[in-house]
Design a protein around this motif. Structure first.
Motif, PDB file in Angstrom:
ATOM      1  N   UNK A 114      -4.445  12.888 -49.025  1.00  0.00           N
ATOM      2  CA  UNK A 114      -3.900  12.804 -50.392  1.00  0.00           C
ATOM      3  C   UNK A 114      -4.223  14.099 -51.125  1.00  0.00           C
ATOM      4  N   UNK A 115      -5.459  14.546 -50.977  1.00  0.00           N
ATOM      5  CA  UNK A 115      -5.868  15.770 -51.667  1.00  0.00           C
ATOM      6  C   UNK A 115      -5.183  16.994 -51.071  1.00  0.00           C
ATOM      7  N   UNK A 169      -1.389  16.922 -51.856  1.00  0.00           N
ATOM      8  CA  UNK A 169      -1.062  17.064 -53.272  1.00  0.00           C
ATOM      9  C   UNK A 169      -1.432  18.448 -53.789  1.00  0.00           C
ATOM     10  N   UNK A 219       1.272  21.544 -55.294  1.00  0.00           N
ATOM     11  CA  UNK A 219       1.334  22.031 -56.662  1.00  0.00           C
ATOM     12  C   UNK A 219       0.760  23.413 -56.869  1.00  0.00           C
ATOM     13  N   UNK A 239       8.455  19.704 -61.495  1.00  0.00           N
ATOM     14  CA  UNK A 239       7.165  19.018 -61.348  1.00  0.00           C
ATOM     15  C   UNK A 239       7.358  17.556 -60.959  1.00  0.00           C
ATOM     16  N   UNK A 268       6.895  17.002 -56.824  1.00  0.00           N
ATOM     17  CA  UNK A 268       5.605  16.637 -56.222  1.00  0.00           C
ATOM     18  C   UNK A 268       5.097  15.292 -56.724  1.00  0.00           C
ATOM     19  N   UNK A 269       5.414  14.957 -58.007  1.00  0.00           N
ATOM     20  CA  UNK A 269       4.968  13.661 -58.522  1.00  0.00           C
ATOM     21  C   UNK A 269       5.564  12.537 -57.709  1.00  0.00           C
ATOM     22  N   UNK A 317       4.112  12.441 -54.311  1.00  0.00           N
ATOM     23  CA  UNK A 317       2.743  11.939 -54.324  1.00  0.00           C
ATOM     24  C   UNK A 317       2.684  10.440 -54.580  1.00  0.00           C
ATOM     25  N   UNK A 318       3.577   9.933 -55.456  1.00  0.00           N
ATOM     26  CA  UNK A 318       3.561   8.486 -55.703  1.00  0.00           C
ATOM     27  C   UNK A 318       3.935   7.727 -54.437  1.00  0.00           C
ATOM     28  N   UNK A 334       0.927   8.043 -52.229  1.00  0.00           N
ATOM     29  CA  UNK A 334      -0.176   7.184 -52.667  1.00  0.00           C
ATOM     30  C   UNK A 334       0.122   5.729 -52.353  1.00  0.00           C
ATOM     31  N   UNK A 336      -7.805   3.965 -50.267  1.00  0.00           N
ATOM     32  CA  UNK A 336      -8.576   4.062 -51.507  1.00  0.00           C
ATOM     33  C   UNK A 336     -10.007   3.575 -51.330  1.00  0.00           C
TER      34      UNK A 336
END
Lengths: 353, 272, 313
Positions: free
Chosen positions: C246-247, C250, C254, C290, C293-294, C297-298, C301, C310
């Motif tokens: 995830x890190x 993401x 960005x 932007x 990537x959102x 990422x959603x 996630x 998580x």
């Protein structure tokens, strides 16, 4: 809900009184319409399996939980939503909850410090409390330097030093090994007699409850099945649950019950009350009798447990002390035909089917 | 029990050589660049990065200290921003951690997610959002616009540290304190604060380090102001006395390593 | 404490306040959360919302001003070939970097969890987290030094007589460049280097949670070490790897510093956002960019949450 009579209460104001108290967590009825009275100065145990509501009852008394409905009284005064720090009760926690960043003396003196008891008096009372639990030299240690048994005693001292009118103990001996637990049972009882405080003791260990208590409340599924002295609860179990949970019991139902007692009502008989004799031995007056075959023998050293298959496919457990028999004798008993007899006075009719 | 596998030892107690070499390689990969920067802070060459450096000198440290006054205002600004952002993050992060740990309530999961969002989403999104919001509101870029950006992503660092500690501390210590007569504020002072003290310190130090060298969000929220990372970035684009940049880089490494190291030690000690 | 509080003349204000709060737990919750939620909910989410809103505006090509009317034109611009290329390039880079990080992180995490002594674990942990928290920019910068034409890598190739190989690598079209520090290789290496600790920590945490007895149970049931590794260790470590990804994913998506400092001139999402909102003044397009990537990422996630990542964070 069966309860024993409350007529012989000496102090008209009970230490703790529950009036139709319920505590629900979402859909779960942790405590379901419980009423009880704990007399001033008695050693009262709440006994039951995990999830039976006994710990929630204790937390209701301490003030960590609020009842969903019903009323709780401490020495006659309703405590309702009173926070824990406004109640004259103290708790010995299951995990002891000692403060790791304080010394033993600071832990024990915490309640006195909060109450602004002057330093000299505080020291003296802390020392007295440490002596009471027989750890007088431990004041300067940190909780992490103590053994489990020592932590348990410090938790006790920390609660007792405040001289509460009611002491709540939440399975305080659960984490100790058997030997230490038995020692502490006796010690706790002695301390209770000496300080004369009402003890409310939560446990799932029926032996512990029987050993220490003046009276026991047996909990099941959020309700109280029976309240009584240890002998009342053991000798006169009110329900099948109590008979099964406190000690072991043979539950005899329907057809066999019909044959033995003339009524189809379920009854219980303790394994140690049953005698095993040669088949065909004449039955005395006032005794019940049934024949069967020994199906399994469990040798337990001090005594032996026999599981006897009786007619109708039922099994009865019999316990016999090994007075004359050797282990070889008892193990050879398997498959033997025996007659089981007991005094009718010892079997107990149960209310629940 | 099985003939082909006499000992139930799942793996040899000593690592295989191949694994050790790999581990060594990764560690080298992680730390070599720091060494390189350190080395180039002493090079005598001013305009290129020739390896090995043609000569070594301590002179750039003197130059950085005495002949480059342009370094110090950004340094001061970065420290001020980091301090204020850390202070805000400490308060907000702890408050959320207290709320989340003490009760279960509707929306609890949503709040945990919200706290995590500023670091789960790329920093550029936080940056440009804040910038356009400041623009829409007609706000000028000031010290506080930088702080707002930094505090937003520092909250989660403090929150994570405090919530982890609160979980370990457990409820019963707080209950024991109330049971012994302490009201909520006394319990906070005598039990809760000492219990989370080192977690706060560790979280604060990490937040400081994070803020001190943040550049992605800062670019959007700083306007004409120059923080130390922005100064370094400018040096990368328009180099002037490259070894001086290296000297500053060494300084930044030192200043962030120390609090991070202390924070890690604090977290490790209390994990025991 | 009925007896004691009655002995006091009147309980202190603080005590009464505490009792009042005790009886109103919802109020306590509101007091605790009011300011943080104001901050995160209004300042942060509000800004995100405002940004999203602007992505539905568009820039008037003639006046250069933002037209504040709802339109999907700006999103349509995302699908021009040039912009699609940028998005795909960024996503491919993020994916490659993630895979490389996972491959590098696993051995060291495994070593830390299985073989290191307890003091060794602490030392390793600190060694990995130090770069994680420290000086992103300085660490990027260090690669500028390392990859420069006359820098360490070049020197090593020269010393080994492998210059032709280096030149061949750099000659590869689209990802090559005049030197390593102005090529996709440089971008890639710096990304992997900078985000690697973000992958190691959760992977290690997941591996550390696998109890030794479980591996012994696997061996006891007849599994050979390789089988235990593939069938027990790897599945249990997977949530950790996903949490780390995830890190890495993401952050790569960005980032605009690394491709700027260490790339050839091929653009990444972050750079477009920077240029569009800055020199071009096209906030709507920057905002729409932007969103990419959102959204990615959603989705990421969501999948990661399903896979239990998580719990490993």
């Amino acid at each position: 809900m069966p309860q024993n009579e409350m007529s012989n209460i000496s102090n008209p104001l009970p230490a703790v009184r529950f009036e139709n108290v319920s505590r629900h967590f979402d859909q779960v009825r942790a405590v379901d319409n419980v009423s009880l009275e704990i007399r001033d100065g008695e050693f009262f145990s709440m006994l039951g399996p995990s999830g039976s509501g006994k710990t929630t009852c204790l937390r209701l008394i301490a003030g960590f939980e609020q009842p969903t409905s019903g009323k709780i009284f401490l020495h006659g005064a309703e405590v309702g939503e009173l926070p824990p720090y406004e109640r004259d009760v103290n708790t010995v926690f299951q995990d002891y909850a000692l403060f790791p960043h304080m010394t033993v003396a600071e832990n024990v003196g915490y309640g006195l410090m909060i109450r602004q008891v002057p330093g000299a008096e505080r020291n003296e009372r802390v020392n007295q409390a440490l002596e009471l639990v027989r750890l007088p030299q431990m004041g300067q240690r940190k909780p992490s330097q103590l053994s489990g048994g020592q932590r348990q005693r410090i938790a006790l001292a920390r609660a007792l030093v405040n001289r509460p009118r009611v002491l709540l103990l939440d399975e305080p001996l659960g984490a100790l090994d058997l030997k230490l637990r038995q020692e502490m049972q006796i010690e706790l009882k002695e301390i209770q007699k000496r300080v004369g405080i009402t003890f409310v003791f939560v446990t799932h260990d029926q032996e512990e409850a029987l050993t220490m208590s003046d009276r026991i409340a047996v909990f099941n599924a959020g309700r109280i099945e029976q309240i009584g002295t240890p002998s009342q609860v053991y000798e006169h179990p009110a329900t099948a649950f109590v008979a099964g949970f406190v000690g072991t019991s043979n539950l005899v139902r329907s057809d066999i019950a019909q044959k033995l007692t003339g009524s189809a009502q379920t009854f219980s008989i303790r394994p140690e009350k049953i005698r095993m004799v040669e088949p065909g031995t004449p039955v005395q007056n006032g005794w019940a009798s049934v024949e069967g075959t020994i199906r399994e023998v469990v040798y337990l050293g001090m005594f032996t447990r026999y599981i006897v298959a009786v007619e109708g496919g039922r099994e009865l457990t019999v316990v016999r002390q090994n007075l004359d028999e050797t282990s070889m004798d008892v193990l050879n008993a398997e498959g033997k035909r025996v007659q089981l007899t007991w005094q009718r006075a010892f079997d107990r009719m149960l209310e629940t089917p | 029990m099985f003939s082909r596998n006499k000992s139930p030892q799942p793996f040899a107690s000593r690592a295989p050589l191949g694994l050790k070499i790999l581990v060594g390689f990764v560690l080298l990969f992680l730390y070599c660049p720091f060494g390189i920067i350190l080395l180039y802070a002493f090079t005598t060459e001013e305009t290129a990065f020739t390896f090995p450096p043609p000569g070594l000198t301590l002179d750039w440290f003197r130059v950085a200290l005495f002949e480059r006054p342009d370094i110090f205002p950004p340094l001061l600004l970065s420290i001020q921003v980091a301090l204020v952002a850390t202070a805000i993050a400490l308060v907000l992060g702890s408050l959320i951690a207290f709320a989340i740990s003490r009760t279960r309530f509707f929306g609890r999961e949503a709040i945990t997610f919200l706290v995590l969002l500023p670091i789960a989403l790329p920093g550029i999104i936080t940056g440009i959002s804040l910038r356009s919001a400041f623009g829409l509101l007609g706000l000028d870029f000031t010290f506080w616009t930088i702080v707002i950006g930094h505090a937003t992503f520092c909250i989660v660092v403090v929150y994570n540290n405090v919530i982890a500690r609160l979980r370990r501390t457990g409820k019963s210590q707080m209950e024991a304190s109330a049971d012994l007569g302490a009201h909520s504020f006394q319990t906070f002072r005598y039990i809760l604060l000492p219990a989370i003290g080192t977690a706060l310190l560790a979280g604060g130090m990490l937040a400081f380090a994070l803020s001190f060298d943040e550049v992605i969000v800062t670019t959007f929220t700083a306007g004409q102001q120059t923080t130390l990372p922005i100064w370094i970035l400018n040096q990368l684009v328009r180099p002037r006395q490259r070894p001086v940049t290296n000297v500053v880089a060494v300084f930044v490494i030192a200043l962030t390593f120390i609090p991070i190291f202390i924070a890690q030690r604090l977290m490790q000690d209390t994990n025991e | 404490m009925a007896s004691i509080s009655s002995a006091e003349p009147s309980p202190s204000f603080v005590r009464r306040l505490s009792t009042f709060l005790h009886k109103h737990p919802a109020l306590v919750l509101i007091l605790l959360l009011a300011v943080p939620l104001l901050w995160l909910g209004v300042i942060y989410l509000g800004s995100l919302g405002a940004l999203l809103l602007q992505s539905f505006f568009k820039l008037d090509d003639f006046t250069g001003l933002v037209v504040r009317e709802f339109t999907l034109d700006t999103y349509r611009q995302l699908f021009t070939q040039a912009n699609l290329d940028i998005i795909i390039r960024s996503a491919v880079m993020a994916a490659t970097v993630t895979i490389a990080c996972a491959l590098l992180a696993f051995p060291i995490s495994f070593y830390m969890a299985r073989y290191a002594s307890s003091t060794g674990k602490v030392a390793f942990y600190i060694a990995v987290t130090l770069p994680l928290w420290s000086s992103y920019l300085v660490r990027v910068y260090s690669w500028k030094l390392i990859l420069a034409k006359e820098g360490v890598i070049g020197w090593i190739f020269q010393a080994l007589g492998l210059e032709p190989l280096l030149n061949a690598i750099l000659a590869v079209p689209t990802i090559g460049g005049p030197s390593l520090s102005v090529s996709m290789y440089g971008t890639f290496l710096a990304f992997v280097y900078v985000w690697l600790p973000y992958m190691i920590i959760p992977t290690y945490t997941a591996l550390e949670r696998v109890p030794r007895s479980m591996l012994e149970a696997s061996a006891d049931l007849g599994a050979r070490p390789q089988q235990t590794f593939w069938r027990v260790i790897l599945p249990l470590a997977l949530p950790g790897v996903i949490a780390g990804s995830i890190f890495t994913f993401s952050l790569t998506l960005g980032d605009y510093i690394i491709p700027g400092v260490l790339g050839n001139s091929a653009f990444f999402i972050g750079q477009v956002v920077l240029v569009q909102q800055g020199t071009a003044g096209n906030i709507p397009l920057a905002a729409a960019f932007t969103v990419v990537p959102m959204v990615i990422m959603f989705i990421y996630l969501f999948i990661a949450g399903r896979l239990g990542a998580f719990e490993a964070l």
